[in-house]
Every structure is written in structure tokens, then in C-alpha cells.
Design a protein around this motif. Structure first.
Motif, PDB file in Angstrom:
ATOM      1  N   MET A   1       0.845  -1.166   0.000  1.00 34.12           N
ATOM      2  CA  MET A   1       0.000   0.000   0.000  1.00 34.12           C
ATOM      3  C   MET A   1       0.895   1.235   0.000  1.00 34.12           C
ATOM      4  O   MET A   1       1.841   1.323   0.774  1.00 34.12           O
ATOM      5  N   ALA A   2       0.575   2.169  -0.856  1.00 38.70           N
ATOM      6  CA  ALA A   2       1.316   3.425  -0.881  1.00 38.70           C
ATOM      7  C   ALA A   2       0.990   4.216   0.390  1.00 38.70           C
ATOM      8  O   ALA A   2      -0.125   4.144   0.907  1.00 38.70           O
ATOM      9  N   GLU A   3       1.968   4.932   0.883  1.00 33.40           N
ATOM     10  CA  GLU A   3       1.729   5.735   2.087  1.00 33.40           C
ATOM     11  C   GLU A   3       0.771   6.869   1.764  1.00 33.40           C
ATOM     12  O   GLU A   3       0.943   7.568   0.761  1.00 33.40           O
ATOM     13  N   PRO A   4      -0.239   7.079   2.610  1.00 38.14           N
ATOM     14  CA  PRO A   4      -1.168   8.182   2.359  1.00 38.14           C
ATOM     15  C   PRO A   4      -0.461   9.519   2.507  1.00 38.14           C
ATOM     16  O   PRO A   4       0.475   9.666   3.290  1.00 38.14           O
ATOM     17  N   HIS A   5      -0.901  10.477   1.728  1.00 39.08           N
ATOM     18  CA  HIS A   5      -0.306  11.810   1.731  1.00 39.08           C
ATOM     19  C   HIS A   5      -1.422  12.842   1.718  1.00 39.08           C
ATOM     20  O   HIS A   5      -2.393  12.699   0.983  1.00 39.08           O
ATOM     21  N   VAL A   6      -1.284  13.875   2.520  1.00 45.53           N
ATOM     22  CA  VAL A   6      -2.267  14.947   2.592  1.00 45.53           C
ATOM     23  C   VAL A   6      -1.798  16.096   1.709  1.00 45.53           C
ATOM     24  O   VAL A   6      -0.653  16.546   1.809  1.00 45.53           O
ATOM     25  N   THR A   7      -2.691  16.547   0.849  1.00 47.76           N
ATOM     26  CA  THR A   7      -2.429  17.716   0.012  1.00 47.76           C
ATOM     27  C   THR A   7      -3.517  18.735   0.305  1.00 47.76           C
ATOM     28  O   THR A   7      -4.705  18.424   0.185  1.00 47.76           O
ATOM     29  N   LEU A   8      -3.121  19.918   0.697  1.00 45.35           N
ATOM     30  CA  LEU A   8      -4.079  20.968   1.021  1.00 45.35           C
ATOM     31  C   LEU A   8      -4.432  21.765  -0.228  1.00 45.35           C
ATOM     32  O   LEU A   8      -3.571  22.049  -1.060  1.00 45.35           O
TER      33      LEU A   8
END
Length: 90
Positions: A1-8
Motif C-alpha cells: 500500500m502506498a503511504e497516504p499523503h495529505v495535500t491541502l
């Protein structure tokens, strides 16, 4: 699973948040990644919706209270991470 990333979304940020966007995205992403690992390790047959709630709770627990109060990730994207956790466990 790809690491989740937050984009604002830059359109939704005030000028101060704009200046802090990079570090804030890193901090939010780090908290969500840590929550993902913790929830994944403790997964015990919960539903996707329960895992989604656990991810949000754990991510917020890893943030400063002021930042956690304003952290409202996209529910469908958070649910996608939960779906991956459930699918990998089965």
C-alpha cells in the motif's frame, strides 16, 4: 500500500496557512501515515467504516490539538485507505 499523503487545497487556505502549507502537509501526512500503521497493526475484523473512523481518530491524536481541530480530510479518500487495510487483512 502506498503511504497516504495529505495535500491541502491552496484555494481554501488563508495567507498564514499558505505560508505554512508545505510543513503543514508534511505534519498531516506523517500523522496519517502513523495512524495507518497503528490501525493496520491493530486491525481485528472491524468494518471499513470503523477503520475509517479509527484512522481519523488516530491521526488527530498525533497532532497538536489546534491542528487536529482543523484537520478534516476528504472522507472518501480516508475510506479508500481503510478499504486497503481491510482488504490486505483478508
Amino acid at each position: 500500500m502506498a503511504e497516504p499523503h495529505v495535500t491541502l487545497d491552496p484555494q481554501s487556505l488563508n495567507p498564514v496557512e499558505q505560508k505554512l502549507r508545505g510543513p503543514l502537509e508534511e505534519q498531516l501526512s506523517s500523522a496519517l501515515q502513523a495512524a495507518t500503521v497503528k490501525v493496520q497493526q491493530g486491525y481485528d475484523g472491524e468494518s471499513v467504516e470503523q477503520v475509517t473512523d479509527m484512522l481519523l481518530e488516530q491521526a488527530k491524536a498525533g497532532l497538536h490539538p489546534d491542528i487536529a481541530a482543523g484537520f478534516n480530510p476528504d472522507h472518501s479518500q480516508l475510506r479508500h485507505v481503510a478499504e486497503e487495510i481491510v482488504a490486505r487483512a483478508n
